[in-house]
Design an enzyme around this catalytic site. Structure first.
Site, short mmCIF file in Angstrom:
data_model
loop_
_atom_site.label_atom_id
_atom_site.label_comp_id
_atom_site.label_asym_id
_atom_site.label_seq_id
_atom_site.Cartn_x
_atom_site.Cartn_y
_atom_site.Cartn_z
N ARG A 255 27.37 -16.90 12.25
CA ARG A 255 26.77 -17.30 13.85
C ARG A 255 26.22 -18.81 13.66
NH1 ARG A 255 29.88 -14.86 14.22
NH2 ARG A 255 29.97 -12.25 15.40
N SER B 175 25.30 -11.76 22.99
CA SER B 175 23.52 -11.40 22.05
C SER B 175 22.50 -11.72 21.87
CB SER B 175 24.32 -10.72 21.18
OG SER B 175 25.43 -10.50 20.46
N GLU C 165 19.97 -15.37 18.36
CA GLU C 165 21.17 -16.05 18.49
C GLU C 165 22.07 -17.20 19.43
OE1 GLU C 165 24.44 -13.13 17.66
OE2 GLU C 165 25.51 -14.43 19.00
C1 LIG Z 1 29.24 -11.62 28.15
C2 LIG Z 1 29.17 -12.87 26.66
C3 LIG Z 1 29.37 -11.75 25.66
C4 LIG Z 1 29.94 -12.58 24.57
N1 LIG Z 1 30.04 -12.44 23.40
C5 LIG Z 1 30.33 -13.13 22.06
C6 LIG Z 1 30.85 -12.31 20.75
O1 LIG Z 1 31.24 -11.43 21.07
N2 LIG Z 1 30.88 -13.32 20.25
C7 LIG Z 1 30.04 -14.70 19.48
O2 LIG Z 1 30.25 -15.30 18.44
N3 LIG Z 1 29.18 -15.36 20.64
C8 LIG Z 1 29.27 -14.44 21.56
N4 LIG Z 1 28.58 -14.45 23.06
C9 LIG Z 1 27.25 -15.95 23.46
C10 LIG Z 1 28.71 -17.24 23.22
O3 LIG Z 1 29.76 -17.35 24.54
C11 LIG Z 1 29.17 -17.96 22.35
O4 LIG Z 1 28.17 -18.47 21.27
C12 LIG Z 1 29.56 -19.51 22.53
O5 LIG Z 1 30.49 -19.71 20.90
C13 LIG Z 1 29.54 -20.77 22.89
O6 LIG Z 1 30.06 -21.23 23.66
P1 LIG Z 1 29.42 -22.18 25.20
O7 LIG Z 1 30.81 -23.01 25.27
O8 LIG Z 1 28.94 -21.45 26.31
O9 LIG Z 1 27.87 -22.68 23.93
P2 LIG Z 1 26.94 -22.85 24.59
O10 LIG Z 1 26.02 -22.57 25.28
O11 LIG Z 1 27.13 -24.28 25.91
O12 LIG Z 1 26.40 -24.35 23.48
C14 LIG Z 1 25.77 -23.25 22.26
C15 LIG Z 1 25.47 -24.26 21.43
O13 LIG Z 1 26.29 -24.84 21.25
C16 LIG Z 1 26.02 -26.64 21.72
N5 LIG Z 1 27.52 -27.26 21.81
C17 LIG Z 1 28.50 -26.94 22.88
N6 LIG Z 1 29.08 -27.32 23.22
C18 LIG Z 1 29.16 -28.20 21.22
C19 LIG Z 1 29.71 -29.46 20.99
N7 LIG Z 1 31.55 -30.18 21.35
N8 LIG Z 1 29.78 -30.15 19.56
C20 LIG Z 1 28.62 -29.57 19.43
N9 LIG Z 1 27.47 -28.59 20.27
C21 LIG Z 1 27.75 -28.27 20.85
C22 LIG Z 1 24.78 -26.43 21.99
O14 LIG Z 1 24.26 -27.05 22.37
C23 LIG Z 1 24.42 -25.53 22.01
O15 LIG Z 1 22.95 -25.50 20.72
C24 LIG Z 1 28.68 -14.20 24.53
C25 LIG Z 1 28.32 -14.73 25.63
C26 LIG Z 1 28.33 -13.93 26.36
C27 LIG Z 1 27.68 -14.00 28.20
#
Ligand SMILES: Cc1cc2nc3c(=O)[nH]c(=O)nc-3n(C[C@H](O)[C@H](O)[C@H](O)COP(=O)(O)OP(=O)(O)OC[C@H]3O[C@@H](n4cnc5c(N)ncnc54)[C@H](O)[C@@H]3O)c2cc1C
Length: 297
Positions: free
Chosen positions: A170, A219, A289
């Site tokens: 992660r 998570s 996380e």
């Molecule tokens: C119901 C649910 C289930 C989930 N299941 C999983 C799972 O199975 N596995 C898993 O790994 N995660 C899971 N997640 C967590 C999440 O979806 C992941 O971590 C996902 O990768 C985050 O993507 P996001 O676009 O929403 O990022 P955001 O939440 O918008 O950002 C997360 C981080 O990344 C940074 N960021 C975002 N975009 C960029 C970019 N373009 N460049 C640089 N940094 C950036 C942000 O500043 C922040 O620090 C889950 C979340 C939910 C709500």
């Protein structure tokens, strides 16, 4: 509005004091002082050139792993949602940062390309997926990522080989202040129906074990070596614990849900309580996380 804000507003819609609760899946968090959604990569690069060095920048994907403070964010949030181009070329797929991972998984399946099935169950965007090295069901972004194109403060762009990102559980080590604009994945061939079947089965397992009907951020804690955060939190007797409008889910103890009206402080208090109890009872330090943004000091 002064100099750089006026120039940014000429490139696209610039909002002031935009509530972050609207942009993160947990539905908590105060306003971003400035909020900009670039329409394409050129507008993003131009924005990175304009913003003064002392203005903090926060890249935002789907906000599915982000906990902003109630006080809000004092700088510029760059919402990557409009960068949504996707291209399949042979066994490779290029996707811009704002492509939903679910869409990428479906496009790969359609093209008979395997390796991204887990993305059908992760609600984030490609940029957030790379930044977090998202993963599930034994797959993770690092398995198939070939390169990431990033933009730095000042507007310099670079194409980084995936190995330079030193991806781990992660996490990815992006250069300081770098934003992912696009990413390339190398995949393996398989029958589309077999790929879709794996995606279906992963989605089904998710629906049965996670509280997907309530706002959450996935998570909350990383799993410690050889154990599960959910098991430890449950064993500490914390399942169902409520602070304000936030609750440690009854369905999955490593999820915190917003039951309506939760504040970021409620969620933080639950996180601190779970860490304290698990440390006291089992001597294990739970590491978040979810990306916890600090408030104004
Ligand atoms: C119901 C649910 C289930 C989930 N299941 C999983 C799972 O199975 N596995 C898993 O790994 N995660 C899971 N997640 C967590 C999440 O979806 C992941 O971590 C996902 O990768 C985050 O993507 P996001 O676009 O929403 O990022 P955001 O939440 O918008 O950002 C997360 C981080 O990344 C940074 N960021 C975002 N975009 C960029 C970019 N373009 N460049 C640089 N940094 C950036 C942000 O500043 C922040 O620090 C889950 C979340 C939910 C709500």
């Amino acid at each position: 509005m002064s100099g750089w804000q006026r120039e940014l507003a000429a490139l696209g819609e610039l909002r002031a004091d935009e509530p972050l609760a609207r942009h993160v899946t947990l539905g908590v968090g105060g306003p971003a002082r400035w909020f900009f959604r670039p329409g394409d990569r050129a507008a993003l690069v131009a924005a990175m050139r304009l913003v003064p060095a002392d203005v903090p920048i926060l890249p935002l994907g789907r906000g599915s792993n982000l906990l902003p403070p109630d006080e809000g964010f004092p700088g510029l949030v760059l919402d990557m949602g409009e960068l949504a181009n996707l291209r399949v070329a042979g066994r490779e797929i290029e996707a811009e940062a704002g492509v939903r991972m679910g869409r990428l998984a479906r496009a790969a399946a359609e093209a008979g390309l395997a390796g991204l099935e887990f993305m059908a169950t992760v609600p984030g965007d490609v940029g957030g997926g790379v930044a977090m090295n998202a993963g599930a069901f034994g797959q993770e972004v690092a398995d198939t990522l070939q390169w990431a194109e990033v933009v730095l403060r000042g507007g310099e762009t670079r194409r980084l080989d995936a190995r330079e990102l030193d991806m781990g559980y992660r996490r990815a080590r992006l250069p300081d202040g770098a934003l992912v604009m696009a990413a390339g994945f190398a995949l393996t061939c398989d029958a589309p129906e077999a790929i879709r079947e794996r995606m279906r089965s992963m989605r089904q397992r998710r629906g049965a074990t996670q509280p997907l009907a309530q706002p959450n951020c996935g998570s909350v804690f990383k799993n410690p070596d050889g154990d599960y955060a959910a098991r430890l939190i449950e064993a500490a007797g914390l399942k169902g614990l409520c602070i304000g409008g936030a609750r440690i889910s009854e369905v999955h103890a490593n999820f915190i849900v917003n039951e309506g009206g939760a504040t970021s402080a409620d969620v933080r208090a639950l996180i601190a309580r779970a860490q304290a109890e698990v440390a006291a009872r089992f001597g294990v330090r739970l590491e978040p996380e979810v990306r916890i943004l600090e408030g104004r000091s």
